[in-house]
Design a protein around this motif. Structure first.
Motif, PDB file in Angstrom:
ATOM      1  N   LEU A   1      16.965  -5.819  -0.345  1.00  0.00           N
ATOM      2  CA  LEU A   1      18.199  -5.645  -1.107  1.00  0.00           C
ATOM      3  C   LEU A   1      18.203  -6.611  -2.286  1.00  0.00           C
ATOM      4  N   LEU A   2      18.524  -6.092  -3.467  1.00  0.00           N
ATOM      5  CA  LEU A   2      18.818  -6.969  -4.600  1.00  0.00           C
ATOM      6  C   LEU A   2      20.326  -7.185  -4.601  1.00  0.00           C
ATOM      7  N   GLN A   3      20.731  -8.421  -4.774  1.00  0.00           N
ATOM      8  CA  GLN A   3      22.151  -8.745  -4.620  1.00  0.00           C
ATOM      9  C   GLN A   3      23.012  -8.029  -5.679  1.00  0.00           C
ATOM     10  N   ARG A   4      24.064  -7.378  -5.190  1.00  0.00           N
ATOM     11  CA  ARG A   4      24.987  -6.594  -6.050  1.00  0.00           C
ATOM     12  C   ARG A   4      24.239  -5.577  -6.911  1.00  0.00           C
ATOM     13  N   HIS A   5      23.153  -5.053  -6.370  1.00  0.00           N
ATOM     14  CA  HIS A   5      22.295  -4.204  -7.183  1.00  0.00           C
ATOM     15  C   HIS A   5      21.754  -3.011  -6.393  1.00  0.00           C
ATOM     16  N   GLY A   6      21.521  -3.142  -5.120  1.00  0.00           N
ATOM     17  CA  GLY A   6      21.049  -2.002  -4.344  1.00  0.00           C
ATOM     18  C   GLY A   6      19.764  -2.263  -3.603  1.00  0.00           C
TER      19      GLY A   6
ATOM     20  N   HIS B   1      29.974   6.379 -18.136  1.00  0.00           N
ATOM     21  CA  HIS B   1      30.982   5.332 -17.945  1.00  0.00           C
ATOM     22  C   HIS B   1      31.926   5.658 -16.786  1.00  0.00           C
ATOM     23  N   ILE B   2      32.329   6.904 -16.686  1.00  0.00           N
ATOM     24  CA  ILE B   2      33.196   7.285 -15.559  1.00  0.00           C
ATOM     25  C   ILE B   2      32.490   7.008 -14.236  1.00  0.00           C
ATOM     26  N   GLU B   3      31.253   7.453 -14.119  1.00  0.00           N
ATOM     27  CA  GLU B   3      30.546   7.254 -12.846  1.00  0.00           C
ATOM     28  C   GLU B   3      30.405   5.773 -12.515  1.00  0.00           C
ATOM     29  N   ILE B   4      30.103   4.982 -13.507  1.00  0.00           N
ATOM     30  CA  ILE B   4      29.928   3.535 -13.304  1.00  0.00           C
ATOM     31  C   ILE B   4      31.248   2.885 -12.898  1.00  0.00           C
ATOM     32  N   LEU B   5      32.308   3.213 -13.602  1.00  0.00           N
ATOM     33  CA  LEU B   5      33.591   2.561 -13.323  1.00  0.00           C
ATOM     34  C   LEU B   5      34.160   3.006 -11.978  1.00  0.00           C
ATOM     35  N   GLU B   6      34.038   4.285 -11.680  1.00  0.00           N
ATOM     36  CA  GLU B   6      34.521   4.735 -10.371  1.00  0.00           C
ATOM     37  C   GLU B   6      33.711   4.066  -9.251  1.00  0.00           C
ATOM     38  N   PHE B   7      32.415   3.942  -9.464  1.00  0.00           N
ATOM     39  CA  PHE B   7      31.570   3.225  -8.490  1.00  0.00           C
ATOM     40  C   PHE B   7      32.054   1.787  -8.303  1.00  0.00           C
ATOM     41  N   LEU B   8      32.313   1.111  -9.390  1.00  0.00           N
ATOM     42  CA  LEU B   8      32.696  -0.300  -9.307  1.00  0.00           C
ATOM     43  C   LEU B   8      34.072  -0.469  -8.669  1.00  0.00           C
TER      44      LEU B   8
ATOM     45  N   THR C   1      25.699  -2.278  -2.246  1.00  0.00           N
ATOM     46  CA  THR C   1      26.231  -3.306  -3.137  1.00  0.00           C
ATOM     47  C   THR C   1      27.169  -4.244  -2.380  1.00  0.00           C
ATOM     48  N   VAL C   2      28.032  -3.681  -1.576  1.00  0.00           N
ATOM     49  CA  VAL C   2      28.992  -4.501  -0.820  1.00  0.00           C
ATOM     50  C   VAL C   2      28.254  -5.466   0.114  1.00  0.00           C
ATOM     51  N   LEU C   3      27.302  -4.965   0.865  1.00  0.00           N
ATOM     52  CA  LEU C   3      26.654  -5.825   1.863  1.00  0.00           C
ATOM     53  C   LEU C   3      25.677  -6.814   1.227  1.00  0.00           C
ATOM     54  N   SER C   4      24.985  -6.387   0.171  1.00  0.00           N
ATOM     55  CA  SER C   4      24.060  -7.325  -0.482  1.00  0.00           C
ATOM     56  C   SER C   4      24.834  -8.469  -1.115  1.00  0.00           C
TER      57      SER C   4
ATOM     58  N   GLY D   1       0.808  -1.219   0.000  1.00  0.00           N
ATOM     59  CA  GLY D   1       0.000   0.000   0.000  1.00  0.00           C
ATOM     60  C   GLY D   1       0.839   1.265   0.000  1.00  0.00           C
ATOM     61  N   ALA D   2       2.068   1.145  -0.529  1.00  0.00           N
ATOM     62  CA  ALA D   2       2.996   2.276  -0.482  1.00  0.00           C
ATOM     63  C   ALA D   2       2.527   3.424  -1.373  1.00  0.00           C
ATOM     64  N   GLY D   3       2.862   4.639  -0.962  1.00  0.00           N
ATOM     65  CA  GLY D   3       2.590   5.827  -1.763  1.00  0.00           C
ATOM     66  C   GLY D   3       3.800   6.276  -2.563  1.00  0.00           C
ATOM     67  N   ALA D   4       4.972   5.731  -2.230  1.00  0.00           N
ATOM     68  CA  ALA D   4       6.203   6.067  -2.950  1.00  0.00           C
ATOM     69  C   ALA D   4       7.188   4.918  -2.792  1.00  0.00           C
ATOM     70  N   VAL D   5       7.934   4.639  -3.854  1.00  0.00           N
ATOM     71  CA  VAL D   5       8.936   3.568  -3.863  1.00  0.00           C
ATOM     72  C   VAL D   5      10.241   4.161  -4.385  1.00  0.00           C
ATOM     73  N   LEU D   6      11.335   3.907  -3.655  1.00  0.00           N
ATOM     74  CA  LEU D   6      12.640   4.447  -4.049  1.00  0.00           C
ATOM     75  C   LEU D   6      13.676   3.331  -4.094  1.00  0.00           C
ATOM     76  N   HIS D   7      14.473   3.350  -5.142  1.00  0.00           N
ATOM     77  CA  HIS D   7      15.556   2.375  -5.304  1.00  0.00           C
ATOM     78  C   HIS D   7      16.853   3.134  -5.499  1.00  0.00           C
ATOM     79  N   THR D   8      17.787   2.942  -4.573  1.00  0.00           N
ATOM     80  CA  THR D   8      19.124   3.516  -4.743  1.00  0.00           C
ATOM     81  C   THR D   8      20.139   2.383  -4.900  1.00  0.00           C
ATOM     82  N   HIS D   9      21.314   2.753  -5.312  1.00  0.00           N
ATOM     83  CA  HIS D   9      22.311   1.770  -5.733  1.00  0.00           C
ATOM     84  C   HIS D   9      23.665   2.257  -5.222  1.00  0.00           C
ATOM     85  N   SER D  10      23.844   2.163  -3.919  1.00  0.00           N
ATOM     86  CA  SER D  10      25.046   2.731  -3.303  1.00  0.00           C
ATOM     87  C   SER D  10      26.174   1.717  -3.242  1.00  0.00           C
TER      88      SER D  10
END
Lengths: 216, 216, 216, 216
Positions: free
Chosen positions: A167-172, D186-193, A102-105, A89-98
């Motif tokens: 968390l999606l694995q290696r994805h955020g 590409h820079i942002e992606i590679l630096e992230f990785l 990524t490390v922990l997933s 029943g969410a009013g907003a969904v956010l996906h980030t990719h930090s």
């Protein structure tokens, strides 16, 4: 909330998260429910820079993914937004990719999830009243078949009715809220907690105060 | 200082700390004493984003926590602000909730405190004249019973009359100053020192120059 | 360069370094030579926030430390600026106080210096033509007796005529340049290299590619 | 794209990368192809601050490196830009010089490259359709003889036709794209990785979930 208001909010969220390095490249995607019945979403178009969103990058879509406004196509991950909107029943969904997400997933993927427990910051999650709360963040293996992935995410949401995020694995991370402000707050809290768990482990490698590491 | 001036200063401090990631979510809270007798505080309302404070988010409260201006409720942690204002004669109290503050307050919690010694940066703390100063930062277990926590904090303040700050375990740091500028400076110094101690330990894991680690 | 121009440049440098967290609290101090004979410096006043410098915070001083313009007092560390200006013929001297500068100056203090070798970034230092350059950054024990510390720094400068910088232990880095722009570039390069060395060691703790660690 | 438009894009890219600490000092260099036949590049002049580029810092050069507009000299690394433009048909070439790029290019130098595999973020690279992609980033030893280095880079580009980037050891990354926006992504992606791989290894030093480390 009108589509225009939702778009303004998503543009601001994109700038905020891009500044922190949580949506580099064209990663991440965001949505706001602008109508519940019939369902309509304001959602970021695929393959756009979330740090420089313009109003035309925010699509107005219905539940068949038909585009009623904006330029571009919905991301394949739109299916995940629908699962979360419907089951929570969410009013907003956010996906980030930090980096830390990524490390922990990745490192906890075999456990199928990550426990976060005992942190005051948990109290910022909807409905949590004490730092003694134990949040289990399920980790789902990444998959390019979005229909299949959406189905897995749907099942996980049902199996973990108290979870505030996945968390999606290696994805955020995906999180959500009743409003966009709630979802933004959840992102900041969860990214904070992931980084904290990540740095705690490195810190505790040495010395005599090593209780059981968080998150394992 | 008038309430309006105090509010402007707190809004600026919130933006500064949010940019650095020290008050993510709705974490942190800040106050300035606007009158000593009778006691009046300008204090951030509960559950607001410290990176986007508006004047209405800064409450004008008296010593009974009655709200005379602003919109919202005082945080339960207001009791800690009163303890610090009364026992230290502080003119401003700031609480941030950073990653490193959380990591170190957690990892050193069993020691009930953290020693910081030998750093030039310590000279920025009020009354410290040499880097040879040893600052003991007491760590208090977190507690959702704010009356009880305020009582513990009060006792710790009396037991450590030279302390410039207190860490709440897995929760973050409280510091204070005669003026808001002094308290802002203390936050920057203490957050710097916590990060420095955290990174020093990771750096020293290897190699031959490992004297006793700081902070243990 | 006029005092007014020098002040504008120092204000901009302060904002730049504060944003990166290299001059938190009231740490750091900066100067520009505005006249060589007689010697006059534009130099930051003691105990001011380097991220919010105003023109009045930039003092116009002569070689006796007498203040001819600006509000406040010269820092005790002004003596180090004079040593560097005289012995190196520098036109600008900058001192930052970063986390990594503190960590490495501490951990390598017993070696009395830190070697930085083999990095392309070294070519940004004045007169360096190849990444094969070996830069020795002397580390001087911190001391609150500034007359004595200035004397030690003077001796170290003479003993290491090729050095582009000096680290004060647990205190931060001094570097300089013919112009303010050169000194700003040196700060960015040296802070980059210190962070790189710090992170390299943590990275190499595991795995099979561990040649000799940099900086030891 | 006109030279003026290219210059505007490069100035914006420089600010963006400098803010993140990826082009400190005067490191990094950027180019856009403004004409294919005859070949003309808009390219950053040597030894300028990439965070404060002005239109005059963007040179208009031909394939003999003759300067037709702008002030200053092309960097010696211009030869690498030509190799990439010719062998990949790139429309833009970007070189950043980050801490993590330096750390990993150094630590994996003996392997002559770094494998990045299994990350969703890889899908942001041109032509990559699944996170199961394995990207091999060749690492080339640094060399001050730019003619020789350009020749090696040319050979490596031919040997690894699928590669999206090259690391110069202890020097940073080169990547490219059909357009400037593609190269920035590409820079942002590679630096992230690179940062993600760096932090994953430190995180995995302890605990039971240590599969084979990425990047080794």
């Amino acid at each position: 909330m009108s589509h225009t208001q939702a778009a303004e909010g998503l543009i601001a969220a994109g700038r905020r998260f891009h500044t922190r390095g949580w949506v580099l490249g064209t990663s991440g995607n965001f949505s706001v429910v602008t109508s519940r019945d019939p369902l309509r979403l304001a959602i970021t178009a695929s393959s756009v820079d979330k740090g420089a969103l313009e109003p035309s990058h925010i699509l107005d879509i219905d539940e068949t993914c038909a585009v009623h406004g904006g330029i571009g196509n919905p991301s394949a991950e739109t299916l995940l937004h629908f699962e979360i909107v419907r089951r929570r029943g969410a009013g907003a969904v956010l996906h980030t990719h930090s980096v830390w997400g990524t490390v922990l997933s990745d490192s906890h993927g075999l456990d199928r999830g990550l426990a976060i427990e005992g942190y005051e910051m948990l109290k910022g999650l909807d409905g949590v009243r004490t730092h003694e709360h134990r949040e289990w963040v399920p980790i789902v293996p990444n998959d390019q078949d979005m229909t299949r992935l959406a189905s897995v995410v749907g099942r996980i949401l049902d199996e973990h009715p108290g979870a505030h995020a996945i968390l999606l694995q290696r994805h955020g991370i995906y999180t959500w809220g009743a409003t966009l402000a709630d979802a933004v707050r959840h992102i900041e809290i969860l990214e904070f907690l992931l980084e904290t768990i990540g740095r705690t482990r490195a810190y505790r490698l040495r010395g005599g105060h090593d209780g059981p590491a968080q998150g394992s």
